[in-house]
Design a protein around this motif. Structure first.
Motif, PDB file in Angstrom:
ATOM      1  N   SER A 114       0.848  -1.198   0.000  1.00  0.00           N
ATOM      2  CA  SER A 114       0.000   0.000   0.000  1.00  0.00           C
ATOM      3  C   SER A 114       0.876   1.237   0.000  1.00  0.00           C
ATOM      4  O   SER A 114       1.728   1.420   0.868  1.00  0.00           O
ATOM      5  CB  SER A 114      -0.923   0.032   1.218  1.00  0.00           C
ATOM      6  OG  SER A 114      -1.577   1.301   1.277  1.00  0.00           O
ATOM      7  N   TYR A 116      -0.399   4.125   0.425  1.00  0.00           N
ATOM      8  CA  TYR A 116      -1.137   5.131   1.187  1.00  0.00           C
ATOM      9  C   TYR A 116      -1.344   4.739   2.644  1.00  0.00           C
ATOM     10  O   TYR A 116      -2.064   5.407   3.365  1.00  0.00           O
ATOM     11  CB  TYR A 116      -2.495   5.390   0.508  1.00  0.00           C
ATOM     12  CG  TYR A 116      -2.338   5.771  -0.948  1.00  0.00           C
ATOM     13  CD1 TYR A 116      -1.783   6.992  -1.308  1.00  0.00           C
ATOM     14  CD2 TYR A 116      -2.694   4.882  -1.961  1.00  0.00           C
ATOM     15  CE1 TYR A 116      -1.616   7.346  -2.636  1.00  0.00           C
ATOM     16  CE2 TYR A 116      -2.529   5.225  -3.294  1.00  0.00           C
ATOM     17  CZ  TYR A 116      -1.990   6.449  -3.630  1.00  0.00           C
ATOM     18  OH  TYR A 116      -1.811   6.783  -4.952  1.00  0.00           O
ATOM     19  N   LEU A 117      -0.716   3.656   3.074  1.00  0.00           N
ATOM     20  CA  LEU A 117      -0.843   3.228   4.462  1.00  0.00           C
ATOM     21  C   LEU A 117      -0.061   4.148   5.389  1.00  0.00           C
ATOM     22  O   LEU A 117      -0.482   4.441   6.502  1.00  0.00           O
ATOM     23  CB  LEU A 117      -0.367   1.780   4.593  1.00  0.00           C
ATOM     24  CG  LEU A 117      -0.755   1.020   5.856  1.00  0.00           C
ATOM     25  CD1 LEU A 117      -2.262   0.975   6.036  1.00  0.00           C
ATOM     26  CD2 LEU A 117      -0.205  -0.406   5.810  1.00  0.00           C
ATOM     27  N   ARG A 118       1.095   4.598   4.919  1.00  0.00           N
ATOM     28  CA  ARG A 118       1.854   5.618   5.639  1.00  0.00           C
ATOM     29  C   ARG A 118       2.801   6.308   4.672  1.00  0.00           C
ATOM     30  O   ARG A 118       3.077   5.795   3.581  1.00  0.00           O
ATOM     31  CB  ARG A 118       2.623   5.029   6.815  1.00  0.00           C
ATOM     32  CG  ARG A 118       3.858   4.217   6.476  1.00  0.00           C
ATOM     33  CD  ARG A 118       4.592   3.836   7.754  1.00  0.00           C
ATOM     34  NE  ARG A 118       5.748   2.985   7.537  1.00  0.00           N
ATOM     35  CZ  ARG A 118       6.971   3.424   7.256  1.00  0.00           C
ATOM     36  NH1 ARG A 118       7.190   4.732   7.160  1.00  0.00           N
ATOM     37  NH2 ARG A 118       7.976   2.581   7.098  1.00  0.00           N
ATOM     38  N   GLN A 119       3.282   7.466   5.050  1.00  0.00           N
ATOM     39  CA  GLN A 119       4.175   8.232   4.182  1.00  0.00           C
ATOM     40  C   GLN A 119       5.637   7.859   4.416  1.00  0.00           C
ATOM     41  O   GLN A 119       6.028   7.520   5.531  1.00  0.00           O
ATOM     42  CB  GLN A 119       3.993   9.731   4.418  1.00  0.00           C
ATOM     43  CG  GLN A 119       2.702  10.293   3.849  1.00  0.00           C
ATOM     44  CD  GLN A 119       2.665  11.812   3.948  1.00  0.00           C
ATOM     45  OE1 GLN A 119       3.094  12.393   4.932  1.00  0.00           O
ATOM     46  NE2 GLN A 119       2.147  12.457   2.912  1.00  0.00           N
ATOM     47  N   PHE A 120       6.416   7.927   3.343  1.00  0.00           N
ATOM     48  CA  PHE A 120       7.859   7.738   3.397  1.00  0.00           C
ATOM     49  C   PHE A 120       8.531   9.037   2.968  1.00  0.00           C
ATOM     50  O   PHE A 120       7.991   9.788   2.145  1.00  0.00           O
ATOM     51  CB  PHE A 120       8.299   6.610   2.459  1.00  0.00           C
ATOM     52  CG  PHE A 120       7.912   5.234   2.902  1.00  0.00           C
ATOM     53  CD1 PHE A 120       8.830   4.399   3.531  1.00  0.00           C
ATOM     54  CD2 PHE A 120       6.629   4.753   2.679  1.00  0.00           C
ATOM     55  CE1 PHE A 120       8.476   3.118   3.925  1.00  0.00           C
ATOM     56  CE2 PHE A 120       6.268   3.470   3.070  1.00  0.00           C
ATOM     57  CZ  PHE A 120       7.189   2.654   3.707  1.00  0.00           C
ATOM     58  N   ASP A 123       8.504  10.470  -0.861  1.00  0.00           N
ATOM     59  CA  ASP A 123       7.357  10.005  -1.645  1.00  0.00           C
ATOM     60  C   ASP A 123       7.034  10.972  -2.784  1.00  0.00           C
ATOM     61  O   ASP A 123       7.133  12.197  -2.627  1.00  0.00           O
ATOM     62  CB  ASP A 123       6.112   9.876  -0.752  1.00  0.00           C
ATOM     63  CG  ASP A 123       6.017   8.525  -0.073  1.00  0.00           C
ATOM     64  OD1 ASP A 123       6.896   7.684  -0.293  1.00  0.00           O
ATOM     65  OD2 ASP A 123       5.055   8.313   0.700  1.00  0.00           O
ATOM     66  N   THR A 150      -6.315   0.095   1.807  1.00  0.00           N
ATOM     67  CA  THR A 150      -6.017   1.506   1.575  1.00  0.00           C
ATOM     68  C   THR A 150      -5.478   1.739   0.168  1.00  0.00           C
ATOM     69  O   THR A 150      -5.328   2.882  -0.247  1.00  0.00           O
ATOM     70  CB  THR A 150      -4.978   2.020   2.600  1.00  0.00           C
ATOM     71  OG1 THR A 150      -3.778   1.244   2.478  1.00  0.00           O
ATOM     72  CG2 THR A 150      -5.516   1.907   4.025  1.00  0.00           C
ATOM     73  N   PRO A 195       3.054  -1.210   4.112  1.00  0.00           N
ATOM     74  CA  PRO A 195       3.367   0.072   3.472  1.00  0.00           C
ATOM     75  C   PRO A 195       4.579  -0.012   2.561  1.00  0.00           C
ATOM     76  O   PRO A 195       5.569  -0.667   2.878  1.00  0.00           O
ATOM     77  CB  PRO A 195       3.627   1.004   4.666  1.00  0.00           C
ATOM     78  CG  PRO A 195       4.009   0.101   5.789  1.00  0.00           C
ATOM     79  CD  PRO A 195       3.243  -1.169   5.581  1.00  0.00           C
TER      80      PRO A 195
END
Length: 249
Positions: A114, A116-120, A123, A150, A195
């Motif tokens: 995903s 969109y599960l968390r930001q890196f 990105d 997500t 993610p």
């Protein structure tokens, strides 16, 4: 006996990326399958020079889903236990392959990437139309199938091959993930998201023909989902009727 793991890459006209991506993938898994989906840009010639990967060639282009279907079938026929699929356009980081295999534990059938599960850090900013369509379709998948995804369209996944035997995917185009989610939900497969960074190297990449129009693409996705749900419900009804008949005998 140790498990057999395979990484598969569906490839169509990726002559600029294929060598570099394969070199990186081979650092993390020695069993690698490339499904060349009728490439005409020199990709086939590049693959012919390599002796360190397995190559399955479609004489004519079948579509993104067609490449994945071939990878699924190959993993089953050759008795692999786990399969990771990864795109060959540089959007996925091969260094994350071991994490996907590790997260596919005995109580998980599918590990789905995903974006969109968390930001890196670092990105990309997703193209507006793609992000809007992803949000719309992911919400519909969740609402209609009772899932909690997500990102319905990330191609970076790990599958337990025994679970793939419960599916019968036929959609060969870009909407194949929707038929996949429908069948996975009706088969009650156990799903986990993981993610991954959001990387867009070619924001203007074409889907082909009128699918480059966002509204047309959205309609195409809806039609695939409707058709897949109708087929799954019909199959479930037929099974229920067969079981009822057996109980009455």
């Amino acid at each position: 006996m140790s498990e057999r793991w395979l990484v598969a890459l569906p490839v169509f006209n990726e002559v600029k990326h294929v060598d570099g991506v394969l070199d990186e993938v081979l650092k993390y898994c020695k069993e690698v399958l490339v499904v060349d989906d009728g490439s005409s840009d020199g990709t086939a010639e590049v693959l012919a020079r390599r002796k360190d990967v397995r190559v399955l060639t479609h004489p004519q282009n079948r579509g993104y889903g067609g490449g994945l279907i071939s990878a699924f079938n190959y993993a089953r026929v050759h008795h692999f236990d786990k399969l990771v699929t990864i795109d060959c356009d540089g959007q996925h980081e091969p260094k994350r392959i071991p994490l996907f295999f590790e997260q596919c534990t005995p109580d998980i059938d599918i590990v789905s990437g995903s974006r969109y599960l968390r930001q890196f850090s670092g990105d990309s900013l997703p193209p507006e139309t793609r992000r809007r369509i992803n949000e719309t379709i992911t919400a519909e998948v969740n609402q209609r199938l009772g899932l909690e995804l997500t990102d319905a369209f990330c191609g970076f996944k790990c599958y337990r091959v025994s679970a793939l035997k419960k599916l019968a995917i036929t959609e060969t185009g870009y909407s194949m993930p929707l038929e996949f989610w429908v069948q996975a939900a009706y088969a009650r497969l156990r799903i986990k998201e993981m993610p991954v960074p959001l990387i867009y190297l070619d924001e203007k990449r074409s889907f082909g023909g009128n699918l480059d129009d966002g509204d047309v693409r959205l309609q195409y996705y809806h039609l695939t989902m409707n058709r897949a749900i109708a087929a799954a419900e019909a199959l479930e009804l037929a099974r229920d009727q067969m079981l009822s008949g057996e109980c009455l005998m």
